[in-house]
Every structure is written in C-alpha cells, then in structure tokens.
Design a protein around this motif. Structure first.
Motif: not given
Length: 445
Positions: A204-221
């Motif tokens: 949960i901890a690292y999913s939170g980091i990865l989600f916050d970090m990657l969600i915008v770039p992944m939505l843009l691509w």
C-alpha cells in the motif's frame, strides 16, 4: 503560444462542469445529512478559524444549515449551467468562507474545491448543454481554447507531484504509517489479518508513491491512458471505502475527462453534438491566461515548498503543513494541559477546556500548535472580560506515527503573550537534535 489558443472540442469542460456541479451539491447537502454541519458549526461554541480569520464564525442558531443548503442549490445551478458565472462565484465565496471558518475537520479536498471553483469561474464551461446557452444562443459554442484543458491538467499534476515528494520520508518508506492507518479499518478478522501483513502495508505504501508519481504521465500517454484510468478507479474506490473521505475520490476521478481526446468525450457523453469545424486560434480570453493563470500556478508551486525554508521538520512542527498537498501522511496524537496564572497575584486560576470545546476541538488543541496558540489567546480574552490579566502556559506532549511522546510546546513560554509567525518558525515550538534533546528551549526552563 499559438498552440495554446487553438480551438478544441469543449466536451471535456462541459461534462466536467456537470460532474462538478453535482459533486458540489452532494458535498454540501451531504454535510447536512451526515451531521457534519451540526458537529462542526452548530454544536461548537466557537470554531478554530484560520489564523487571521478569527472574526469569521458560524451563523447563530440553525443558520449554517441554511448556509449549506444555499450552497447545495448553487451546486445544482452550476450543474445545469444557469447563471453559471454568478452561481459558481457565489458558491466559491461561500465555500471559501466555510474553509476559512473551521479547521477542526480540515481536509485537503476542501482546499482543492476552493482552487477548482476559482479556476472554473474563468473557463467557458456554460457554452454548451446549459440553460445559459439555451436562453442566450449567442454564447453557444462547440469549442474552447486548448489551454482550458491544460490548466486543469496542470492543477492535477501539481497536486500529485507534491503528494509524491512528501511521501519520501522514513515512516512512509518503511510502512510505519500505512500499518498504523490500516490497523483499525475493518472488524473482519480475515481482512484484519491481511492488513497486518508486512507485505500488504508495504504494498500500500509503495503503491501510493507509484500511483501519485505515475498517474499523470500515464494518463497523458495514449498507450497507457486506459490502464492508468483503471488504476485510478481502483485506487480511489479503495480510498473511498477504507478512508471514508467524502466526494474526493469521485472528484479526483472526474479530472480524467481532460486527459482523453475531446472527440472521445464527445462521442461518449454528447452523441448528438455536432463535430466542431475551423482551426482559427481563439484569443478572446488571452489576458486571463497571462494575467491570472500564470501567477496562479507560480503561487501553487511556491506554497508547497515553503516548509523547506522554515526551521524544523514540518511533520513535527506542522508549520506550512496546510496548502502543501501533504495528504494522509502521518498520525498525530497528543495531550495538553493549560495552566492559567493571574499576573497580579500569581494565583493559578481554574479553566476547563471541556466547558468550552467539543471532543473534536479538544483533540485539536492536544497536538496542533496553531490551535494551542489560538486557545491561549481566547483564554486570555475570556479572563480579560472579568478584569484579569493572565498568563497561559501549556504542557503539551505529542507522538508522531505511534512513536514515543515528546514535549511540543516550551512550558516556560507565556502563550497568551506569544506571537504567531505565519511565515517562519515559532520558537516556542520545541525542536530536537539527533539525541532527542530540545535545541531551542528557553534557558529559564
């Protein structure tokens, strides 16, 4: 710059207005129905407003019920697009006053609502599928400048970027916080067993980091957009169920419409809407972009970094914690004793916090430095009305993420006479060195 003003289908902005208005109504009517208004505005004798806004207090009697009902109606008007700018401007003022009026139940999404309301006032969100466009066909339009979508994407990107950065601290990285957070989230023994597993709370901890970090770039691509949306759906629904944070998960999901091609949004939500034609730049609102949004985003970038320029760890001091997208980062508990001394006689005077505060407010003055300072100022005024000049000393101990309690407030400082430094460190908040010894406690202690 020219690309920013190229016309694009305005379907994302139109459907977002409809979603947004509905969520505004749901938030405000829901606040009445769930008892949130009662608990935070009706029951308390006073509220802990943001410092500098102490004059801003709830309406007497049942006034706040009518206040929130008015906001609910305005939310519906925004959704329908009737007198859009007037309705949304009125809602923004009322909601902002509500935000400033109380911080006992502070939540980052209340601040986010203020910002998005402010942004939406300046966007042409009533040009289609609105009562305004039906009553005044001259304003009807199928397009908007491209920057209208980009400002919403920029706001979301800022939130997620600083939410990511703030998680890079030991108690998040080793799972301490997520373990504590999940400890009492379910009474089901099977689920509890899973929540206590190290692999799960670290996931949960690292999913939170990865989600916050990657969600915008992944939505843009384009190639990862749908995967990102599904991940966002799972993430926010999980938060909605386990954290019970109101409309925020659905509010966050609604921004996805700005990441998809406008034509796809039109095909999904407005099947009868004609395809817009023409590609001439739309410059009518150029000054809004240059003179409002550019300074606005500079401020949005500056606010979350200000705590790095203030002495002490913001996790401990709370200074510059708000407006910085430091969301769901730590658990904080504490206890405080207020000692009131008559300056003239040296006599200790009785004062009961329980006679003037609700349970939530008691919890707030137990560990929040700004609330402790405000309470001391209020105690001083209460005794001043009876002709007594008093000093107020506070013995406060706080624990972060379940760690041992440490003294937060210098007990030798008269908090009734202390000043509040909004832009820097308040020296009466104790700091500690690596050996856990206070580094700034008064020598008179």
């Amino acid at each position: 710059m020219k690309k920013l003003f190229l016309p694009v289908d305005n379907s994302p902005l139109i459907i977002f207005r409809i979603f947004f208005g509905f969520l505004l109504a749901a938030e405000t009517f829901g606040a009445i129905l769930t008892g949130w208004v009662r608990d935070n505005f009706i029951k308390p004798k006073f509220t802990f407003s943001h410092i500098g806004m102490e004059w801003l207090q709830p309406l007497p009697g049942d006034g706040m019920y009518y206040y929130f009902a008015t906001m609910g109606v305005l939310g519906i008007l925004v959704m329908l697009g009737w007198k859009y700018k007037w309705s949304l401007s009125a809602f923004t003022v009322l909601w902002t006053l509500t935000y400033w009026m109380q911080k006992t139940s502070y939540n980052n999404h209340y601040y986010m609502l203020v910002l998005v309301c402010l942004i939406m006032i300046f966007l042409p969100a009533n040009r289609y599928a609105s009562l305004d466009a039906r009553q005044n066909p001259e304003i009807k339009s199928l397009t908007m400048p491209k920057w209208c979508s980009l400002v919403m994407i920029a706001q979301v990107a800022i939130v997620y970027f600083f939410a990511t950065v703030s998680k890079f601290y030991p108690d998040w990285l080793d799972g301490t916080f997520t373990k504590n957070l999940l400890a009492h989230k379910s009474e089901n023994p099977f689920i509890q067993e899973i929540f206590h597993q190290k692999w799960f709370y670290l996931f949960i901890a690292y999913s939170g980091i990865l989600f916050d970090m990657l969600i915008v770039p992944m939505l843009l691509w384009r190639k990862t957009r749908t995967i990102a949306f599904i991940a966002s759906l799972i993430f926010h629904l999980f938060n909605a169920i386990t954290l019970q944070i109101g409309i925020f998960p659905f509010f966050a999901l609604s921004f996805a419409v700005f990441f998809y091609p406008p034509e796809k949004i039109r095909a999904l939500f407005f099947k009868k809407k004609p395809k817009p034609e023409g590609n001439e730049p739309i410059y009518q609102n150029k000054s809004v972009l240059l003179y409002f949004f550019i300074p606005y985003f500079l401020i949005q970038i500056a606010l979350p970094v200000r705590h790095w320029f203030i002495k002490g760890d913001v996790l401990w001091t709370e200074e510059a914690h708000r407006l910085s997208w430091r969301m769901m980062l730590r658990s904080r508990t504490g206890y405080s004793t207020f000692k009131v001394i008559d300056k003239k006689t040296g006599e200790r005077l009785p004062y009961s916090l329980y006679s003037s505060l609700t349970d939530k407010q008691i919890a707030m003055v137990a560990d929040k430095p700004d609330a402790i300072w405000q309470m001391a100022q209020r105690i001083k005024k209460v005794f001043a009305k009876h002709g007594k000049d008093v000093s107020v000393f506070v013995d406060c101990h706080v624990s972060i993420n379940g760690r041992p309690y440490r003294q937060l407030i210098d007990p030798t400082v008269d908090m009734a006479a202390a000043k509040w430094d909004y832009f820097g460190h308040n020296d009466w908040i104790l700091l500690y060195d690596e050996d856990n010894k206070p580094t700034n406690q008064s020598s008179s202690n």
